[in-house]
Enzyme design. Sequence first.
Site, PDB file in Angstrom:
ATOM      1  N   LYS A  22      61.517  37.736  44.682  1.00 33.68           N
ATOM      2  CA  LYS A  22      60.624  36.953  43.804  1.00 33.68           C
ATOM      3  C   LYS A  22      59.730  36.034  44.613  1.00 33.68           C
ATOM      4  CE  LYS A  22      61.113  32.807  40.929  1.00 33.68           C
ATOM      5  NZ  LYS A  22      60.984  31.813  41.997  1.00 33.68           N
ATOM      6  N   ASN A  23      60.324  35.253  45.509  1.00 34.63           N
ATOM      7  CA  ASN A  23      59.541  34.213  46.181  1.00 34.63           C
ATOM      8  C   ASN A  23      58.553  34.787  47.199  1.00 34.63           C
ATOM      9  OD1 ASN A  23      60.706  32.305  44.604  1.00 34.63           O
ATOM     10  ND2 ASN A  23      62.120  31.532  46.163  1.00 34.63           N
ATOM     11  N   ARG A  93      55.998  27.788  38.848  1.00 33.16           N
ATOM     12  CA  ARG A  93      55.663  26.946  39.984  1.00 33.16           C
ATOM     13  C   ARG A  93      54.686  27.648  40.941  1.00 33.16           C
ATOM     14  NH1 ARG A  93      55.550  21.827  41.115  1.00 33.16           N
ATOM     15  NH2 ARG A  93      55.673  21.438  43.340  1.00 33.16           N
ATOM     16  N   CYS A 117      60.831  25.427  37.463  1.00 34.98           N
ATOM     17  CA  CYS A 117      62.148  24.887  37.120  1.00 34.98           C
ATOM     18  C   CYS A 117      62.159  23.366  37.273  1.00 34.98           C
ATOM     19  CB  CYS A 117      63.216  25.489  38.036  1.00 34.98           C
ATOM     20  SG  CYS A 117      63.658  27.161  37.592  1.00 34.98           S
ATOM     21  N   ARG A 122      58.454  17.164  42.004  1.00 30.40           N
ATOM     22  CA  ARG A 122      57.926  18.328  42.731  1.00 30.40           C
ATOM     23  C   ARG A 122      56.453  18.094  43.064  1.00 30.40           C
ATOM     24  NH1 ARG A 122      60.507  23.980  40.673  1.00 30.40           N
ATOM     25  NH2 ARG A 122      59.959  24.514  42.803  1.00 30.40           N
ATOM     26  N   PRO A 123      56.183  17.183  44.013  1.00 26.14           N
ATOM     27  CA  PRO A 123      54.777  16.890  44.349  1.00 26.14           C
ATOM     28  C   PRO A 123      54.130  18.059  45.096  1.00 26.14           C
ATOM     29  CG  PRO A 123      56.247  15.765  45.879  1.00 26.14           C
ATOM     30  CD  PRO A 123      57.131  16.475  44.882  1.00 26.14           C
ATOM     31  N   ILE A 124      52.787  18.050  45.155  1.00 23.60           N
ATOM     32  CA  ILE A 124      52.088  19.056  45.976  1.00 23.60           C
ATOM     33  C   ILE A 124      51.227  18.357  47.040  1.00 23.60           C
ATOM     34  CG2 ILE A 124      52.098  20.897  44.227  1.00 23.60           C
ATOM     35  CD1 ILE A 124      49.083  20.217  43.798  1.00 23.60           C
ATOM     36  N   ASP A 125      51.638  17.126  47.405  1.00 25.64           N
ATOM     37  CA  ASP A 125      50.837  16.361  48.365  1.00 25.64           C
ATOM     38  C   ASP A 125      50.683  17.093  49.703  1.00 25.64           C
ATOM     39  OD1 ASP A 125      53.718  15.704  48.386  1.00 25.64           O
ATOM     40  OD2 ASP A 125      53.199  14.502  50.138  1.00 25.64           O
ATOM     41  N   GLN A 126      51.710  17.828  50.130  1.00 27.11           N
ATOM     42  CA  GLN A 126      51.627  18.511  51.430  1.00 27.11           C
ATOM     43  C   GLN A 126      50.674  19.703  51.373  1.00 27.11           C
ATOM     44  OE1 GLN A 126      53.010  17.117  54.257  1.00 27.11           O
ATOM     45  NE2 GLN A 126      53.308  15.523  52.709  1.00 27.11           N
ATOM     46  N   ASP A 305      68.653  27.589  46.536  1.00 26.11           N
ATOM     47  CA  ASP A 305      68.632  28.499  45.382  1.00 26.11           C
ATOM     48  C   ASP A 305      69.957  29.238  45.196  1.00 26.11           C
ATOM     49  OD1 ASP A 305      66.082  27.666  44.926  1.00 26.11           O
ATOM     50  OD2 ASP A 305      65.098  29.527  45.526  1.00 26.11           O
ATOM     51  N   ARG A 397      62.931  35.083  34.674  1.00 24.96           N
ATOM     52  CA  ARG A 397      61.841  34.752  35.595  1.00 24.96           C
ATOM     53  C   ARG A 397      62.114  35.332  36.982  1.00 24.96           C
ATOM     54  NH1 ARG A 397      61.615  29.172  36.824  1.00 24.96           N
ATOM     55  NH2 ARG A 397      60.249  30.056  38.383  1.00 24.96           N
TER      56      ARG A 397
HETATM   57  C1  UD1 Z   1      60.279  27.176  46.982  1.00 25.09           C
HETATM   58  C2  UD1 Z   1      60.965  28.183  46.108  1.00 25.09           C
HETATM   59  C3  UD1 Z   1      62.174  27.572  45.408  1.00 25.09           C
HETATM   60  C4  UD1 Z   1      63.102  26.937  46.441  1.00 25.09           C
HETATM   61  C5  UD1 Z   1      62.340  26.011  47.374  1.00 25.09           C
HETATM   62  C6  UD1 Z   1      63.195  25.506  48.520  1.00 25.09           C
HETATM   63  C7  UD1 Z   1      59.118  29.588  45.471  1.00 25.09           C
HETATM   64  C8  UD1 Z   1      58.205  30.035  44.408  1.00 25.09           C
HETATM   65  N1  UD1 Z   1      60.004  28.659  45.128  1.00 25.09           N
HETATM   66  O1  UD1 Z   1      59.813  26.130  46.133  1.00 25.09           O
HETATM   67  O2  UD1 Z   1      62.849  28.589  44.701  1.00 25.09           O
HETATM   68  O3  UD1 Z   1      64.104  26.197  45.774  1.00 25.09           O
HETATM   69  O4  UD1 Z   1      61.215  26.684  47.953  1.00 25.09           O
HETATM   70  O5  UD1 Z   1      63.695  26.579  49.254  1.00 25.09           O
HETATM   71  O6  UD1 Z   1      59.092  30.071  46.580  1.00 25.09           O
HETATM   72  N2  UD1 Z   1      57.773  18.613  48.746  1.00 25.09           N
HETATM   73  C9  UD1 Z   1      56.988  17.477  48.882  1.00 25.09           C
HETATM   74  N3  UD1 Z   1      55.624  17.639  48.875  1.00 25.09           N
HETATM   75  C10 UD1 Z   1      55.028  18.859  48.748  1.00 25.09           C
HETATM   76  C11 UD1 Z   1      55.838  20.004  48.619  1.00 25.09           C
HETATM   77  C12 UD1 Z   1      57.212  19.848  48.625  1.00 25.09           C
HETATM   78  O7  UD1 Z   1      57.492  16.369  48.991  1.00 25.09           O
HETATM   79  O8  UD1 Z   1      53.796  18.925  48.760  1.00 25.09           O
HETATM   80  C13 UD1 Z   1      59.235  18.462  48.759  1.00 25.09           C
HETATM   81  C14 UD1 Z   1      59.861  18.908  47.441  1.00 25.09           C
HETATM   82  O9  UD1 Z   1      59.869  17.870  46.499  1.00 25.09           O
HETATM   83  C15 UD1 Z   1      61.255  19.334  47.899  1.00 25.09           C
HETATM   84  C16 UD1 Z   1      61.030  19.872  49.323  1.00 25.09           C
HETATM   85  O10 UD1 Z   1      59.761  19.360  49.730  1.00 25.09           O
HETATM   86  O11 UD1 Z   1      62.098  18.209  47.969  1.00 25.09           O
HETATM   87  C17 UD1 Z   1      61.005  21.379  49.432  1.00 25.09           C
HETATM   88  O12 UD1 Z   1      60.082  21.907  48.502  1.00 25.09           O
HETATM   89  P1  UD1 Z   1      59.309  23.276  48.780  1.00 25.09           P
HETATM   90  O13 UD1 Z   1      59.913  23.958  49.961  1.00 25.09           O
HETATM   91  O14 UD1 Z   1      57.862  23.009  48.782  1.00 25.09           O
HETATM   92  O15 UD1 Z   1      59.680  24.112  47.479  1.00 25.09           O
HETATM   93  P2  UD1 Z   1      58.750  25.094  46.680  1.00 25.09           P
HETATM   94  O16 UD1 Z   1      57.804  25.789  47.605  1.00 25.09           O
HETATM   95  O17 UD1 Z   1      58.168  24.405  45.483  1.00 25.09           O
END
Ligand code: UD1
Length: 429
Positions: A22-23, A93, A117, A122-126, A305, A397
Amino acid sequence: MDKFVIHGGHRLLGEIEVSGAKNAAVALIPAVLLCDEPCILENVPNISDVTISLRILYEMGAQVEYLNKTTVRINATGLQNYCVPYESARKMRASYYFLGALLGRYGKARVSMPGGCPLGDRPIDQHLKAFSALDAKCSIEHGMVDLVADQLTGSQIYLDVVSVGATMNAMLAAVRATGLTVIENAAKEPHIVDLANFLNSMGADIMGAGTDVIKIRGVSHLHGAVYSVIPDQIEAGTFMIAAAATGGDVLVKNIIPKHLEPISSKMRKIGVNIEEFDDSIRIWVDGPLVRTNVKTMPHPGFPTDMQPQITTLLTLAEGTSIITEGVWEQRFCYVDELRRMGADISVDGKVAVVEGVGRLTGAPVKACDLRAGAALIIAGLAARGITEIEDIYHIERGYSNLDAKLREVGADIEKVSDPVAKVEMKEAM
Ligand code: UD1
């Protein structure tokens, strides 16, 4: 409305096939946008997140055609629409990958803030930090993320947290930028390597995927490719744990054993027998399950996961186990449901203490997210009596034909529609 009804207590025996990841698939599908020719993706899982990703492409004007049940041909050349609306994006997501792919190809993207989920903040700042480093202007207004760049320029990107999504989005945006991009503190998950391999098969120049420094030399053109999605590490791990929880003996097929090492090594500690082959893995139990501690971490640590699933297994083990969630803020929503089935688990913030109870009993429960749902399936398969799991749309999903696959190894599981709910829906419309 649909639910799974499980008559538990049957040992799982036989062979079970794992689908595409999936991912990986949810990143590879938007990645097709970067290409100037049609692409064919094989081993695509039959899950709703894939359906949504393909629908987004279709609604943007791409041609999407299934050549067989797991092979899809996508022609996304010459799109005129760079927007992913709320209705599509809120459902998953991974809709955020359209940001990187559209920006990388057209220099502009407008995507609703993503759903997915409920695992805490779940920020997207990075992601935005990476796009800005490549010279894109980013803004968020009225729930939409807007990106625009005259010319994306390669750059040094240091991620403050190890983020799968931000790493993949940086790769998508940088692949056609001018010059060299270096992503530092990159995530190392197998699906990151898969995305790099797919992009390289289209003519990209990406090195280092799978390590914490990824180097991308921008290219001006990407050609079409035929590419097979990697097997799903988490689906495989879920089957492995289901086999162990039922005291079964199962050969899990179409896997990459190396991707499963963090899961296999923990399961061995719990007393599960594991034998690896080239592209399959056998799991069987011939003694008691014993306690262990688990801390989830980015790859190659134990995957978050798989946390709900292994916690479920440890409720059946002897002794006290401690589970520490190292990635997400809230990932224990399923614990209340497991308690209804007889589990003894206490949660304090990101730590759960599991007192092994040896056995569970069936109960009506609800899936609160995708992997929580997988954990309840495992619990239901292992429990004595009947378990009814509601809100299974979460499970669908990410798991392809789950009930049918489990039936093939002896599970008594049925997907049933709730006729009362259907009538109520009809009356309300
Ligand atoms: C992906 C997976 C999800 C898995 C996760 C961690 C997909 C579609 N989903 O989610 O199933 O649980 O990896 O292996 O592939 N964070 C920030 N800022 C950001 C982005 C992330 O602070 O801009 C933090 C998140 O809050 C979290 C950590 O970084 O604590 C890891 O998140 P991330 O690896 O980005 O997870 P996803 O890509 O959303």
